[in-house]
Design a protein around this motif. Structure first.
Motif, PDB file in Angstrom:
ATOM      1  N   MET A   1      -2.280  49.509  72.605  1.00 34.32           N
ATOM      2  CA  MET A   1      -2.053  50.937  72.824  1.00 34.32           C
ATOM      3  C   MET A   1      -0.586  51.250  72.539  1.00 34.32           C
ATOM      4  N   HIS A   2      -0.350  52.217  71.640  1.00 36.91           N
ATOM      5  CA  HIS A   2       0.996  52.695  71.359  1.00 36.91           C
ATOM      6  C   HIS A   2       1.242  53.989  72.129  1.00 36.91           C
ATOM      7  N   ILE A   3       2.426  54.122  72.684  1.00 39.45           N
ATOM      8  CA  ILE A   3       2.808  55.340  73.401  1.00 39.45           C
ATOM      9  C   ILE A   3       4.054  55.908  72.732  1.00 39.45           C
ATOM     10  N   ASN A   4       3.962  57.145  72.271  1.00 37.31           N
ATOM     11  CA  ASN A   4       5.113  57.785  71.630  1.00 37.31           C
ATOM     12  C   ASN A   4       5.986  58.542  72.624  1.00 37.31           C
ATOM     13  N   ASP A   5       5.397  58.955  73.745  1.00 35.32           N
ATOM     14  CA  ASP A   5       6.136  59.680  74.783  1.00 35.32           C
ATOM     15  C   ASP A   5       6.487  58.694  75.889  1.00 35.32           C
ATOM     16  N   ALA A   6       7.750  58.275  75.953  1.00 38.82           N
ATOM     17  CA  ALA A   6       8.167  57.254  76.918  1.00 38.82           C
ATOM     18  C   ALA A   6       7.921  57.693  78.358  1.00 38.82           C
TER      19      ALA A   6
ATOM     20  N   HIS B   1      -9.970  51.917  63.883  1.00 41.35           N
ATOM     21  CA  HIS B   1     -10.138  51.458  62.499  1.00 41.35           C
ATOM     22  C   HIS B   1      -8.940  51.826  61.620  1.00 41.35           C
ATOM     23  N   GLY B   2      -7.800  52.126  62.238  1.00 47.70           N
ATOM     24  CA  GLY B   2      -6.654  52.575  61.444  1.00 47.70           C
ATOM     25  C   GLY B   2      -5.351  51.866  61.738  1.00 47.70           C
ATOM     26  N   ALA B   3      -5.419  50.633  62.222  1.00 50.46           N
ATOM     27  CA  ALA B   3      -4.180  49.911  62.527  1.00 50.46           C
ATOM     28  C   ALA B   3      -3.333  49.674  61.280  1.00 50.46           C
ATOM     29  N   HIS B   4      -3.952  49.756  60.117  1.00 49.62           N
ATOM     30  CA  HIS B   4      -3.255  49.501  58.847  1.00 49.62           C
ATOM     31  C   HIS B   4      -2.627  50.754  58.236  1.00 49.62           C
ATOM     32  N   LEU B   5      -2.928  51.915  58.776  1.00 52.03           N
ATOM     33  CA  LEU B   5      -2.532  53.163  58.114  1.00 52.03           C
ATOM     34  C   LEU B   5      -1.028  53.370  58.053  1.00 52.03           C
ATOM     35  N   ALA B   6      -0.283  52.762  58.961  1.00 52.40           N
ATOM     36  CA  ALA B   6       1.168  52.954  58.977  1.00 52.40           C
ATOM     37  C   ALA B   6       1.831  52.481  57.695  1.00 52.40           C
ATOM     38  N   TRP B   7       1.144  51.623  56.936  1.00 51.33           N
ATOM     39  CA  TRP B   7       1.727  51.078  55.704  1.00 51.33           C
ATOM     40  C   TRP B   7       0.962  51.511  54.460  1.00 51.33           C
ATOM     41  N   GLY B   8       0.164  52.588  54.573  1.00 53.53           N
ATOM     42  CA  GLY B   8      -0.660  52.982  53.449  1.00 53.53           C
ATOM     43  C   GLY B   8      -0.302  54.286  52.779  1.00 53.53           C
ATOM     44  N   GLN B   9       0.837  54.882  53.145  1.00 56.26           N
ATOM     45  CA  GLN B   9       1.176  56.187  52.591  1.00 56.26           C
ATOM     46  C   GLN B   9       1.420  56.143  51.082  1.00 56.26           C
ATOM     47  N   ASP B  10       1.964  55.050  50.592  1.00 56.74           N
ATOM     48  CA  ASP B  10       2.264  54.947  49.160  1.00 56.74           C
ATOM     49  C   ASP B  10       1.008  54.783  48.306  1.00 56.74           C
ATOM     50  N   CYS B  11      -0.100  54.385  48.929  1.00 51.92           N
ATOM     51  CA  CYS B  11      -1.337  54.210  48.154  1.00 51.92           C
ATOM     52  C   CYS B  11      -2.406  55.221  48.554  1.00 51.92           C
ATOM     53  N   GLY B  12      -1.999  56.309  49.182  1.00 47.51           N
ATOM     54  CA  GLY B  12      -2.896  57.422  49.430  1.00 47.51           C
ATOM     55  C   GLY B  12      -3.769  57.328  50.670  1.00 47.51           C
TER      56      GLY B  12
ATOM     57  N   LEU C   1       8.010  43.806  70.230  1.00 47.24           N
ATOM     58  CA  LEU C   1       8.079  43.567  68.789  1.00 47.24           C
ATOM     59  C   LEU C   1       7.090  44.460  68.046  1.00 47.24           C
ATOM     60  N   VAL C   2       5.854  44.555  68.554  1.00 44.36           N
ATOM     61  CA  VAL C   2       4.851  45.414  67.913  1.00 44.36           C
ATOM     62  C   VAL C   2       5.292  46.876  67.978  1.00 44.36           C
ATOM     63  N   ALA C   3       5.835  47.297  69.120  1.00 40.94           N
ATOM     64  CA  ALA C   3       6.326  48.675  69.245  1.00 40.94           C
ATOM     65  C   ALA C   3       7.401  48.963  68.207  1.00 40.94           C
ATOM     66  N   ASP C   4       8.309  48.010  68.000  1.00 38.79           N
ATOM     67  CA  ASP C   4       9.373  48.193  67.006  1.00 38.79           C
ATOM     68  C   ASP C   4       8.793  48.290  65.594  1.00 38.79           C
ATOM     69  N   ILE C   5       7.788  47.474  65.295  1.00 38.67           N
ATOM     70  CA  ILE C   5       7.176  47.480  63.962  1.00 38.67           C
ATOM     71  C   ILE C   5       6.546  48.839  63.661  1.00 38.67           C
ATOM     72  N   TYR C   6       5.856  49.415  64.668  1.00 32.00           N
ATOM     73  CA  TYR C   6       5.172  50.694  64.464  1.00 32.00           C
ATOM     74  C   TYR C   6       6.071  51.900  64.732  1.00 32.00           C
ATOM     75  N   GLY C   7       7.220  51.683  65.359  1.00 37.70           N
ATOM     76  CA  GLY C   7       8.092  52.801  65.693  1.00 37.70           C
ATOM     77  C   GLY C   7       7.628  53.559  66.915  1.00 37.70           C
ATOM     78  N   ALA C   8       6.905  52.889  67.816  1.00 33.95           N
ATOM     79  CA  ALA C   8       6.417  53.514  69.044  1.00 33.95           C
ATOM     80  C   ALA C   8       7.424  53.304  70.172  1.00 33.95           C
ATOM     81  N   ALA C   9       7.383  54.182  71.174  1.00 40.83           N
ATOM     82  CA  ALA C   9       8.270  54.023  72.318  1.00 40.83           C
ATOM     83  C   ALA C   9       7.871  52.811  73.151  1.00 40.83           C
ATOM     84  N   LYS C  10       6.556  52.557  73.228  1.00 40.91           N
ATOM     85  CA  LYS C  10       6.040  51.448  74.031  1.00 40.91           C
ATOM     86  C   LYS C  10       4.693  51.019  73.484  1.00 40.91           C
TER      87      LYS C  10
END
Length: 211
Positions: free
Chosen positions: A176-181, A135-146, A11-20
């Motif tokens: 830990m998020h992994i983008n390369d499966a 310290h950046g777990a929130h950054l995935a949702w911060g693009q609209d506010c700079g 579920l967390v992987a899906d939320i962040y768009g990570a492979a795993k």
């Protein structure tokens, strides 16, 4: 359910768009150490920032890899090194045989590098990019506010985050998020070794079979 941890991680992987995504025991530190140990071998050169967390140094010791220090300019006002630039990383890669790179996004003064630019340069040379994004777990949702770009959305190989720092989570909660499966299996095996080493009570040993 015996499958609850696996479903939660997916579920967390899906939320962040990570492979795993893997949940971590002992905070982000164990993820950083496991990532370096899984992706670098004794004698391999790894790009490292001078203001990195001590877990990066521990990972180098465990893996036997050698640091190639990034010469970052010092900011007199903050008394801290500024983030590395893509041009500086490009020059270091040209001068050294680099196996992996470890960046911090953001650092402990809130400064963030051009993580997408750094990742792009490294990926062109097939260099694995590990990011301490504790310290950046929130950054995935911060693009609209700079806010700075998240290393997950920048496509970095492995991104370690501490949601307890910037998101509502229990103390020491980390993942830990992994983008390369293709890296997932090797990283899971290394994580299991570190988890068993650092787990301080029997219940965590029981949980490892589900991670």
């Amino acid at each position: 359910s015996r499958d609850v941890l696996r479903r939660a991680q997916n579920l967390v992987a899906d939320i962040y768009g990570a492979a795993k995504t893997y949940f971590l025991v002992n905070g982000s530190s164990v993820g950083i150490m496991a990532a370096i140990s899984a992706l670098a071998r004794p004698g391999d050169c790894v790009l490292v920032q001078r203001n990195c967390h001590k877990s990066v140094l521990a990972g180098l010791i465990h893996s036997g890899a050698m640091p190639v220090w990034i010469e970052q300019p010092l900011c007199p006002r903050l008394g801290s090194w500024l983030p590395p630039t893509p041009e500086e990383i490009k020059n270091l890669i040209a001068a050294n045989s680099i196996r992996a790179a470890v960046f911090t996004n953001p650092d402990y003064f809130g400064l963030a590098p051009d993580i997408a630019g750094l990742a792009d340069i490294c990926q062109r040379e097939k260099i694995a990019v590990i990011v301490d994004e504790a310290h950046g777990a929130h950054l995935a949702w911060g693009q609209d506010c700079g806010l700075p770009k998240s290393a997950v959305t920048a496509g970095c190989s492995v991104v370690v985050q501490s949601p307890h720092k910037t998101l509502p989570a229990l103390t020491q909660a980390a993942w830990m998020h992994i983008n390369d499966a293709a890296l997932a299996e090797g990283l899971q095996e290394t994580l299991n070794i570190f988890h068993k080493h650092f787990a301080s009570c029997r219940i965590f040993d029981t949980l490892q079979q589900f991670l």
